[in-house]
Motif scaffolding. Structure first.
Motif, mmCIF file in Angstrom:
data_model
loop_
_atom_site.group_PDB
_atom_site.id
_atom_site.type_symbol
_atom_site.label_atom_id
_atom_site.label_comp_id
_atom_site.label_asym_id
_atom_site.label_seq_id
_atom_site.Cartn_x
_atom_site.Cartn_y
_atom_site.Cartn_z
ATOM 1 N N LEU A 11 17.035 -9.495 -36.897
ATOM 2 C CA LEU A 11 17.508 -9.852 -38.234
ATOM 3 C C LEU A 11 18.756 -9.039 -38.536
ATOM 4 C CD1 LEU A 11 17.150 -11.180 -41.044
ATOM 5 C CD2 LEU A 11 15.654 -9.244 -41.624
ATOM 6 N N VAL A 12 19.811 -9.731 -38.954
ATOM 7 C CA VAL A 12 21.069 -9.057 -39.237
ATOM 8 C C VAL A 12 21.717 -9.726 -40.446
ATOM 9 C CG1 VAL A 12 22.387 -10.541 -37.665
ATOM 10 C CG2 VAL A 12 23.217 -8.233 -38.175
ATOM 11 N N GLN A 13 22.490 -8.960 -41.178
ATOM 12 C CA GLN A 13 23.204 -9.532 -42.320
ATOM 13 C C GLN A 13 24.442 -10.295 -41.849
ATOM 14 O OE1 GLN A 13 23.975 -6.259 -45.034
ATOM 15 N NE2 GLN A 13 22.174 -6.798 -46.234
ATOM 16 N N ALA A 14 24.860 -11.229 -42.652
ATOM 17 C CA ALA A 14 26.082 -11.977 -42.345
ATOM 18 C C ALA A 14 27.235 -10.995 -42.142
ATOM 19 C CB ALA A 14 26.394 -12.949 -43.470
ATOM 20 N N GLY A 15 28.035 -11.276 -41.122
ATOM 21 C CA GLY A 15 29.137 -10.393 -40.766
ATOM 22 C C GLY A 15 28.772 -9.356 -39.727
ATOM 23 N N GLN A 82 27.529 -11.258 -26.542
ATOM 24 C CA GLN A 82 27.922 -10.431 -27.680
ATOM 25 C C GLN A 82 28.269 -11.348 -28.840
ATOM 26 O OE1 GLN A 82 28.006 -6.965 -28.010
ATOM 27 N NE2 GLN A 82 28.449 -7.428 -30.162
ATOM 28 N N MET A 83 27.579 -11.175 -29.937
ATOM 29 C CA MET A 83 27.777 -12.042 -31.098
ATOM 30 C C MET A 83 28.287 -11.207 -32.261
ATOM 31 S SD MET A 83 24.379 -14.438 -30.796
ATOM 32 C CE MET A 83 23.290 -13.135 -31.360
ATOM 33 N N ASP A 90 24.271 -19.343 -37.767
ATOM 34 C CA ASP A 90 23.964 -18.930 -36.390
ATOM 35 C C ASP A 90 22.470 -18.680 -36.199
ATOM 36 O OD1 ASP A 90 26.967 -16.994 -36.456
ATOM 37 O OD2 ASP A 90 26.664 -18.918 -35.431
ATOM 38 N N THR A 91 21.708 -18.722 -37.283
ATOM 39 C CA THR A 91 20.270 -18.499 -37.197
ATOM 40 C C THR A 91 19.625 -19.550 -36.304
ATOM 41 O OG1 THR A 91 20.130 -17.452 -39.364
ATOM 42 C CG2 THR A 91 18.120 -18.472 -38.517
ATOM 43 N N ALA A 92 18.919 -19.096 -35.279
ATOM 44 C CA ALA A 92 18.305 -20.008 -34.312
ATOM 45 C C ALA A 92 17.526 -19.189 -33.291
ATOM 46 C CB ALA A 92 19.370 -20.840 -33.596
ATOM 47 N N ASN A 93 16.773 -19.903 -32.481
ATOM 48 C CA ASN A 93 16.174 -19.301 -31.298
ATOM 49 C C ASN A 93 17.166 -19.502 -30.150
ATOM 50 O OD1 ASN A 93 14.244 -17.938 -29.889
ATOM 51 N ND2 ASN A 93 12.670 -19.501 -30.092
ATOM 52 N N THR A 126 18.170 -14.142 -36.613
ATOM 53 C CA THR A 126 18.155 -14.541 -38.020
ATOM 54 C C THR A 126 19.271 -13.814 -38.736
ATOM 55 O OG1 THR A 126 15.766 -14.868 -37.943
ATOM 56 C CG2 THR A 126 16.788 -14.692 -40.118
ATOM 57 N N VAL A 127 20.149 -14.569 -39.371
ATOM 58 C CA VAL A 127 21.285 -14.008 -40.087
ATOM 59 C C VAL A 127 21.094 -14.279 -41.576
ATOM 60 C CG1 VAL A 127 23.786 -13.912 -40.292
ATOM 61 C CG2 VAL A 127 22.736 -14.478 -38.085
ATOM 62 N N SER A 128 20.986 -13.220 -42.344
ATOM 63 C CA SER A 128 20.781 -13.369 -43.790
ATOM 64 C C SER A 128 22.117 -13.356 -44.519
ATOM 65 C CB SER A 128 19.894 -12.251 -44.308
ATOM 66 O OG SER A 128 20.530 -10.996 -44.120
ATOM 67 N N SER A 129 22.166 -14.091 -45.609
ATOM 68 C CA SER A 129 23.419 -14.189 -46.377
ATOM 69 C C SER A 129 23.507 -13.092 -47.418
ATOM 70 C CB SER A 129 23.505 -15.562 -47.043
ATOM 71 O OG SER A 129 22.380 -15.771 -47.855
#
Length: 129
Positions: A11-15, A82-83, A90-93, A126-129
């Motif tokens: 889980l990471v924040q947007a950006g 590297q993302m 971009d949230t996906a499996n 998972t990318v949170s906004s």
């Protein structure tokens, strides 16, 4: 035979950034080209990036070009994704896939999931906004 283990999701924040890894078993992994694909809930699987067996060529989906980088370390039997500048979309499996490519008489379609025989189990991003 090749077995793939993909990891590094979270889980990471947007950006933010994440680095996915695709670790392979087998002594001939350096002869395999590798692709990353992703599937979001309710959507079809889509191509993300690919790298040829030699590492000499890379391919990207337009949606990730300039943000994602695929690379490989054949000494470690590992391919990386590297993302950077991650977006909620971009949230996906994410799945890595591999196919033996060195010496093939015909060029692979690196963008097509059907070109790859071996697949990892996936790692969730998972990318949170």
């Amino acid at each position: 035979q090749v077995q793939l283990v993909d990891s590094g999701g979270g889980l990471v924040q947007a950006g933010g950034s994440l680095r996915l890894s695709c670790a392979a078993s087998g002594r001939t992994f350096s002869t395999y080209s590798v692709g990353w694909f992703r599937r979001a809930p309710g959507k079809e699987r889509e191509f993300v990036a690919a790298i040829t067996w030699s590492g000499g060529n890379t391919y990207y989906a337009d949606s990730v070009k300039g943000r994602f980088t695929i690379s490989r370390d054949n000494a470690k039997n590992t391919v990386y994704l590297q993302m950077n500048t991650l977006k909620p979309e971009d949230t996906a499996n994410y799945y890595c896939a591999a196919e033996r490519d060195q010496g093939r008489p015909q060029r692979m379609n690196y963008y097509s999931a059907s070109s790859y025989y071996y697949w990892g189990r996936g790692t969730q991003v998972t990318v949170s906004s």
